[in-house]
Design a protein around this motif. Structure first.
Motif, mmCIF file in Angstrom:
data_model
loop_
_atom_site.group_PDB
_atom_site.id
_atom_site.type_symbol
_atom_site.label_atom_id
_atom_site.label_comp_id
_atom_site.label_asym_id
_atom_site.label_seq_id
_atom_site.Cartn_x
_atom_site.Cartn_y
_atom_site.Cartn_z
ATOM 1 N N ASN A 37 0.860 -1.389 0.048
ATOM 2 C CA ASN A 37 -0.148 -0.052 0.126
ATOM 3 C C ASN A 37 0.775 1.261 -0.115
ATOM 4 O O ASN A 37 0.628 2.261 0.748
ATOM 5 C CB ASN A 37 -0.940 0.101 1.213
ATOM 6 C CG ASN A 37 -2.070 -1.160 1.165
ATOM 7 O OD1 ASN A 37 -2.522 -1.478 0.068
ATOM 8 N ND2 ASN A 37 -2.175 -1.773 2.366
ATOM 9 N N LEU A 38 1.961 1.151 -0.927
ATOM 10 C CA LEU A 38 2.724 2.531 -1.023
ATOM 11 C C LEU A 38 2.648 2.842 -2.534
ATOM 12 O O LEU A 38 2.291 2.060 -3.465
ATOM 13 C CB LEU A 38 4.090 1.947 -0.617
ATOM 14 C CG LEU A 38 4.457 1.481 0.840
ATOM 15 C CD1 LEU A 38 5.892 0.817 1.044
ATOM 16 C CD2 LEU A 38 4.289 2.792 1.794
ATOM 17 N N LYS A 39 3.068 4.141 -2.566
ATOM 18 C CA LYS A 39 3.364 4.739 -3.817
ATOM 19 C C LYS A 39 4.525 5.570 -3.879
ATOM 20 O O LYS A 39 4.712 6.091 -2.793
ATOM 21 C CB LYS A 39 2.105 5.518 -4.307
ATOM 22 C CG LYS A 39 1.544 6.751 -3.584
ATOM 23 C CD LYS A 39 0.383 7.546 -3.868
ATOM 24 C CE LYS A 39 0.246 8.745 -3.247
ATOM 25 N NZ LYS A 39 -0.879 9.540 -3.813
ATOM 26 N N ARG B 96 7.155 8.971 -4.402
ATOM 27 C CA ARG B 96 7.127 10.179 -4.288
ATOM 28 C C ARG B 96 8.521 10.519 -4.398
ATOM 29 O O ARG B 96 9.336 9.898 -4.152
ATOM 30 C CB ARG B 96 6.521 10.608 -3.078
ATOM 31 C CG ARG B 96 7.399 10.247 -1.875
ATOM 32 C CD ARG B 96 7.165 10.836 -0.576
ATOM 33 N NE ARG B 96 7.659 10.323 0.794
ATOM 34 C CZ ARG B 96 9.004 10.773 0.844
ATOM 35 N NH1 ARG B 96 9.810 11.593 0.033
ATOM 36 N NH2 ARG B 96 9.766 10.025 1.919
ATOM 37 N N THR C 32 5.335 7.050 -0.013
ATOM 38 C CA THR C 32 4.211 7.386 0.691
ATOM 39 C C THR C 32 2.933 6.581 0.726
ATOM 40 O O THR C 32 2.740 5.778 -0.397
ATOM 41 C CB THR C 32 3.750 8.890 0.301
ATOM 42 O OG1 THR C 32 3.090 9.343 1.231
ATOM 43 C CG2 THR C 32 2.897 8.717 -0.968
ATOM 44 N N PRO C 33 2.219 6.364 1.760
ATOM 45 C CA PRO C 33 1.254 5.402 1.578
ATOM 46 C C PRO C 33 0.127 5.734 0.618
ATOM 47 O O PRO C 33 -0.264 7.087 0.263
ATOM 48 C CB PRO C 33 0.343 5.648 3.053
ATOM 49 C CG PRO C 33 1.140 6.327 3.957
ATOM 50 C CD PRO C 33 2.244 7.028 3.146
ATOM 51 N N THR C 34 -0.335 4.679 -0.232
ATOM 52 C CA THR C 34 -1.589 4.934 -1.077
ATOM 53 C C THR C 34 -2.530 5.554 -0.586
ATOM 54 O O THR C 34 -3.080 5.296 0.587
ATOM 55 C CB THR C 34 -1.993 3.659 -1.706
ATOM 56 O OG1 THR C 34 -0.980 2.681 -2.157
ATOM 57 C CG2 THR C 34 -2.863 3.577 -2.853
ATOM 58 N N GLY C 35 -3.145 6.543 -1.295
ATOM 59 C CA GLY C 35 -4.404 7.361 -0.885
ATOM 60 C C GLY C 35 -4.131 8.480 -0.219
ATOM 61 O O GLY C 35 -4.912 9.347 0.201
ATOM 62 N N SER C 36 -2.597 8.970 0.119
ATOM 63 C CA SER C 36 -2.474 9.950 1.016
ATOM 64 C C SER C 36 -2.174 11.143 0.118
ATOM 65 O O SER C 36 -2.055 11.035 -1.286
ATOM 66 C CB SER C 36 -1.168 9.678 1.791
ATOM 67 O OG SER C 36 0.118 9.603 0.624
#
Length: 211
Positions: free
Chosen positions: A175-177, A179, A207-211
């Motif tokens: 659950n990371l993306k 940056r 950064t966490p997905t959805g942040s």
């Protein structure tokens, strides 16, 4: 008479950041000071890239000498590092279109290096060696924070699948993306190391997905 402070070596003292493992892992990278300079183009064909590498190393050794003289602290010059980006991530993971790459090359500094020590070191580097890209070299902080990283063994041109695995497998599964910028730390001297034995830390801020 007090004993001299031990020599500081970032690869030993921050082993978790400058060693890495073969398995992808998460790390939290604090703010650190760097000598740095920007440019663009192929690291294999660009004269600017070669000039920047030379200027960074000449300055780094001059700064080390100045620090030893003025504050009595010794350190091993750190490895070359690079932040890499382009308008299309596929330029790294698929097409390896080196001419489209942009970069910031860096050498980490111990925490006692100041702007004043840097300026004195840079002046000494220019006076003694006059590197072509000295005017591009600057000193400043860089803070990455949460990242994923992995140790890549082998030629630089074979990093693509490992980078893709970080982005396409590990990050979604946790659950990371991404940056920030793709980061590489060159632990081996490519002039003296066979391509199959090159050791490179591949790092990506996340950064966490959805942040």
């Amino acid at each position: 008479m007090p004993s001299a402070p031990p020599n500081y070596d970032v690869k030993k003292d921050l082993r978790h950041l400058y060693g890495a493992k073969r398995a992808i892992e998460r790390v939290d990278v604090p703010e650190m000071g760097f000598l740095m300079a920007e440019g663009e183009g192929s690291p294999n064909r660009s004269q600017l890239y070669k000039d920047v590498v030379e200027a960074l190393y000449v300055t780094a050794y001059a700064v080390r000498a100045v620090a030893g003289e003025e504050v009595g602290r010794k350190h091993t010059v750190g490895p070359l590092e690079g932040l890499w980006w382009s308008d299309d991530l596929a330029a790294f993971t698929a097409s390896r279109d080196e001419d489209a790459w942009k970069w910031r090359l860096m050498i980490v500094q111990p925490d006692w290096i100041t702007e004043e020590l840097f300026r004195t070191g840079l002046e000494r580097a220019v006076a003694r060696k006059d590197p072509a890209a000295a005017d591009r070299v600057r000193f400043g902080p860089f803070h990455e924070g949460p990242c994923v990283q992995v140790l890549h063994l082998g030629p630089y041109d074979e990093e693509g699948p490992t980078i893709a695995r970080m982005h396409d497998e590990y990050m979604p599964a946790h659950n990371l993306k991404p940056r920030g910028l793709h980061h590489e730390i060159y632990l081996s001297d490519a002039r003296r190391t066979a391509p199959a034995r090159l050791r490179t830390v591949l790092r990506q801020p996340v950064t966490p997905t959805g942040s």
